[in-house]
Design a protein around this motif. Structure first.
Motif, PDB file in Angstrom:
ATOM      1  N   ASP A 170       6.345  36.715  68.503  1.00  0.00           N
ATOM      2  CA  ASP A 170       7.433  35.753  68.589  1.00  0.00           C
ATOM      3  C   ASP A 170       8.558  36.291  67.705  1.00  0.00           C
ATOM      4  OD1 ASP A 170       8.444  32.817  69.089  1.00  0.00           O
ATOM      5  OD2 ASP A 170       8.623  33.171  66.928  1.00  0.00           O
ATOM      6  N   VAL A 171       9.740  36.443  68.262  1.00  0.00           N
ATOM      7  CA  VAL A 171      10.834  37.074  67.520  1.00  0.00           C
ATOM      8  C   VAL A 171      11.164  36.295  66.252  1.00  0.00           C
ATOM      9  CG1 VAL A 171      13.267  37.725  67.591  1.00  0.00           C
ATOM     10  CG2 VAL A 171      11.799  38.190  69.559  1.00  0.00           C
ATOM     11  N   GLY A 172      11.182  34.965  66.324  1.00  0.00           N
ATOM     12  CA  GLY A 172      11.476  34.154  65.145  1.00  0.00           C
ATOM     13  C   GLY A 172      10.448  34.334  64.046  1.00  0.00           C
ATOM     14  N   MET A 173       9.166  34.311  64.409  1.00  0.00           N
ATOM     15  CA  MET A 173       8.112  34.524  63.419  1.00  0.00           C
ATOM     16  C   MET A 173       8.227  35.900  62.780  1.00  0.00           C
ATOM     17  SD  MET A 173       4.641  32.832  65.046  1.00  0.00           S
ATOM     18  CE  MET A 173       3.671  33.289  63.596  1.00  0.00           C
ATOM     19  N   LEU A 174       8.515  36.904  63.610  1.00  0.00           N
ATOM     20  CA  LEU A 174       8.631  38.261  63.083  1.00  0.00           C
ATOM     21  C   LEU A 174       9.805  38.367  62.110  1.00  0.00           C
ATOM     22  CD1 LEU A 174       7.880  41.271  63.052  1.00  0.00           C
ATOM     23  CD2 LEU A 174       9.335  41.557  65.079  1.00  0.00           C
ATOM     24  N   ARG A 175      10.947  37.837  62.489  1.00  0.00           N
ATOM     25  CA  ARG A 175      12.136  37.947  61.635  1.00  0.00           C
ATOM     26  C   ARG A 175      11.953  37.204  60.313  1.00  0.00           C
ATOM     27  NH1 ARG A 175      16.530  40.285  63.826  1.00  0.00           N
ATOM     28  NH2 ARG A 175      16.659  40.499  66.103  1.00  0.00           N
ATOM     29  N   MET A 176      11.240  36.100  60.328  1.00  0.00           N
ATOM     30  CA  MET A 176      11.050  35.287  59.119  1.00  0.00           C
ATOM     31  C   MET A 176       9.796  35.685  58.343  1.00  0.00           C
ATOM     32  SD  MET A 176      13.631  33.293  58.985  1.00  0.00           S
ATOM     33  CE  MET A 176      13.086  32.064  57.778  1.00  0.00           C
ATOM     34  N   GLY A 177       9.006  36.592  58.879  1.00  0.00           N
ATOM     35  CA  GLY A 177       7.714  36.914  58.294  1.00  0.00           C
ATOM     36  C   GLY A 177       7.782  37.858  57.116  1.00  0.00           C
ATOM     37  N   LYS A 178       6.597  38.274  56.679  1.00  0.00           N
ATOM     38  CA  LYS A 178       6.447  39.015  55.426  1.00  0.00           C
ATOM     39  C   LYS A 178       6.644  40.519  55.550  1.00  0.00           C
ATOM     40  CE  LYS A 178       1.430  39.401  56.078  1.00  0.00           C
ATOM     41  NZ  LYS A 178       0.102  39.043  55.546  1.00  0.00           N
ATOM     42  N   TYR A 179       6.748  41.035  56.794  1.00  0.00           N
ATOM     43  CA  TYR A 179       6.846  42.482  56.954  1.00  0.00           C
ATOM     44  C   TYR A 179       8.132  43.021  56.325  1.00  0.00           C
ATOM     45  CZ  TYR A 179       3.102  42.462  60.503  1.00  0.00           C
ATOM     46  OH  TYR A 179       1.914  42.332  61.150  1.00  0.00           O
ATOM     47  N   PRO A 180       8.104  44.233  55.786  1.00  0.00           N
ATOM     48  CA  PRO A 180       9.351  44.891  55.350  1.00  0.00           C
ATOM     49  C   PRO A 180      10.292  45.046  56.539  1.00  0.00           C
ATOM     50  CG  PRO A 180       7.420  46.108  54.606  1.00  0.00           C
ATOM     51  CD  PRO A 180       6.913  45.082  55.563  1.00  0.00           C
ATOM     52  N   TRP A 181      11.596  45.069  56.246  1.00  0.00           N
ATOM     53  CA  TRP A 181      12.560  45.165  57.336  1.00  0.00           C
ATOM     54  C   TRP A 181      12.350  46.433  58.159  1.00  0.00           C
ATOM     55  CZ3 TRP A 181      15.035  42.993  60.826  1.00  0.00           C
ATOM     56  CH2 TRP A 181      16.053  43.636  61.523  1.00  0.00           C
ATOM     57  N   SER A 182      11.929  47.518  57.540  1.00  0.00           N
ATOM     58  CA  SER A 182      11.720  48.758  58.290  1.00  0.00           C
ATOM     59  C   SER A 182      10.648  48.578  59.368  1.00  0.00           C
ATOM     60  CB  SER A 182      11.314  49.891  57.341  1.00  0.00           C
ATOM     61  OG  SER A 182      10.118  49.568  56.650  1.00  0.00           O
ATOM     62  N   VAL A 183       9.605  47.799  59.045  1.00  0.00           N
ATOM     63  CA  VAL A 183       8.547  47.534  60.026  1.00  0.00           C
ATOM     64  C   VAL A 183       9.059  46.592  61.111  1.00  0.00           C
ATOM     65  CG1 VAL A 183       6.226  46.605  60.353  1.00  0.00           C
ATOM     66  CG2 VAL A 183       6.756  47.947  58.304  1.00  0.00           C
ATOM     67  N   LYS A 184       9.791  45.562  60.700  1.00  0.00           N
ATOM     68  CA  LYS A 184      10.358  44.635  61.690  1.00  0.00           C
ATOM     69  C   LYS A 184      11.263  45.379  62.659  1.00  0.00           C
ATOM     70  CE  LYS A 184      10.371  40.688  58.498  1.00  0.00           C
ATOM     71  NZ  LYS A 184      11.211  39.674  57.820  1.00  0.00           N
ATOM     72  N   ARG A 185      12.088  46.262  62.134  1.00  0.00           N
ATOM     73  CA  ARG A 185      13.012  47.017  62.982  1.00  0.00           C
ATOM     74  C   ARG A 185      12.250  47.890  63.961  1.00  0.00           C
ATOM     75  NH1 ARG A 185      17.189  50.343  59.628  1.00  0.00           N
ATOM     76  NH2 ARG A 185      15.243  51.405  59.024  1.00  0.00           N
ATOM     77  N   ARG A 186      11.165  48.509  63.492  1.00  0.00           N
ATOM     78  CA  ARG A 186      10.349  49.342  64.372  1.00  0.00           C
ATOM     79  C   ARG A 186       9.739  48.510  65.500  1.00  0.00           C
ATOM     80  NH1 ARG A 186       4.303  49.278  64.821  1.00  0.00           N
ATOM     81  NH2 ARG A 186       3.955  50.937  66.326  1.00  0.00           N
TER      82      ARG A 186
END
Length: 269
Positions: A170-186
Motif C-alpha cells: 500500500d503506497v500510503g503505508m510504505l511512505r509513512m512506514g519505518k523503511y529508510p527513504w532509499s529503500v522506499k524509493r527502490r
C-alpha cells in the motif's frame, strides 16, 4: 490431466510455488530453508524427491534461500538464465554441473505435455524473469517482483485461467512506514515492486473470459495487509469496470502456509 498449483509461500520472508500436470512437477523458486520447503510440500501431500526440477526467477535471497540445499539433497535439475546463474552461483553453494540447465528469457521449454514460457520483468536483479505454464488451452501465469507491468508483459500473460500476481504494498503505508527513504524509493521505482493499485490496473488489462482466479502474492509484511490488498484491488478493478466475484475471485496467499492445491478447472484436491 490438468495443471495444478499451490502457492507454498509468498512474501518478503520467502517465496515458492508448486506446479504439476500429473506427470511433471516443478517448483518456482525455493526461497525458504530446505527443511521448511519439505514441510510446505508435505502440507499439499507432495514430496521434493518427486520434483522434475526447480525454475528460478532471480537471485534475491527470498527466492533462492533453500535452492542449493534442495538441489543437493534431491539431485534436482535447476533452470535459470545465464545472468541469473552467474549472480546466484556464489550464493547457493556447489551444485553438480549435470544439474545446471540454462533457460533463456523469452523462450519456451517443453516437458511432456507441459510447456513453460519465460518472460522478462522489471526488477533490480541480474536478469529477472517469470513463467507462463501452458497445457492444451490451460494457462497459468506467475508474475511477481516487478516495478511495473509493460505492454510486452501484458501481451504474454493475457487471458490466463489463473494468475499469481504481485500486490506488494500500500503506497500510503510504505511512505509513512519505518523503511529508510532509499529503500522506499527502490520499492516505488520501476525496478521495485507493484503496489495494490497498480497491480489492479494491470490485472484489468490482462484478465479475459478464461480467468477464474487471481492470487494476490508477495505482500509486504510491513507495508500491506491481506484485507487491505484484497479490498484495494477489488475496489480498483470495479472502478474501471471489472466486477470481482462475477467471473473470477481474488485469493489470498500467505508467507508461511500453502494455498490448497488447485486445478485450473477450480477443483480442490
Amino acid at each position: 490431466m490438468s495443471i495444478k498449483f499451490s502457492v507454498l509461500a509468498s512474501g518478503s520472508t520467502g517465496n515458492a510455488i508448486y506446479v504439476e500436470n500429473g506427470e511433471i512437477s516443478f517448483l518456482i523458486d525455493a526461497g525458504l530453508s530446505g527443511k521448511k520447503m519439505d514441510e510446505l510440500l508435505a502440507k499439499v501431500d507432495r514430496k521434493a524427491s518427486d520434483l522434475s526440477g526447480i525454475l528460478v526467477t532471480h537471485e534475491h535471497s527470498d527466492h533462492i534461500k533453500g535452492l542449493g540445499v534442495m538441489a543437493r539433497k534431491y539431485k534436482l535439475p535447476i533452470y535459470a538464465n545465464e545472468k541469473t546463474w552467474q549472480a546466484m552461483t556464489p550464493l547457493i553453494g556447489e551444485v553438480q554441473s549435470d544439474q545446471k540447465f540454462t533457460f533463456d528469457m523469452e523462450t519456451t521449454k517443453h516437458f511432456g505435455g507441459l510447456s513453460i514460457e519465460s518472460f522478462g520483468v522489471s526488477h533490480d536483479a541480474a536478469e529477472p524473469m517469470f513463467y507462463v505454464f501452458h497445457q492444451g488451452e490451460e494457462k497459468l501465469v506467475v508474475i511477481t517482483d516487478t516495478g511495473y507491468v509493460s505492454d510486452r508483459m501484458k501481451g504474454t500473460i493475457a487471458n490466463a485461467d489463473a494468475y499469481v500476481f504481485e500486490s506488494n504494498h500500500d503506497v500510503g503505508m510504505l511512505r509513512m512506514g519505518k523503511y529508510p527513504w532509499s529503500v522506499k524509493r527502490r520499492i516505488l521505482s520501476d525496478v521495485g515492486h507493484v503496489s495494490n493499485e497498480d497491480a489492479a490496473l494491470a490485472m484489468h488489462d490482462v484478465i479475459g473470459d478464461r480467468t477464474k482466479h487471481i492470487y494476490l502474492a508477495h505482500l509486504s509484511l510491513d507495508n500491506n495487509m491481506k484485507d487491505l490488498a484484497r479490498m484495494t484491488v477489488k475496489q480498483t478493478l470495479e472502478s474501471v469496470g471489472s466486477p470481482v466475484d462475477e467471473q473470477y475471485e481474488l485469493v489470498d496467499t500467505d508467507p508461511y502456509e500453502p494455498t490448497p492445491l488447485r486445478s485450473l478447472g477450480a477443483v480442490l484436491v
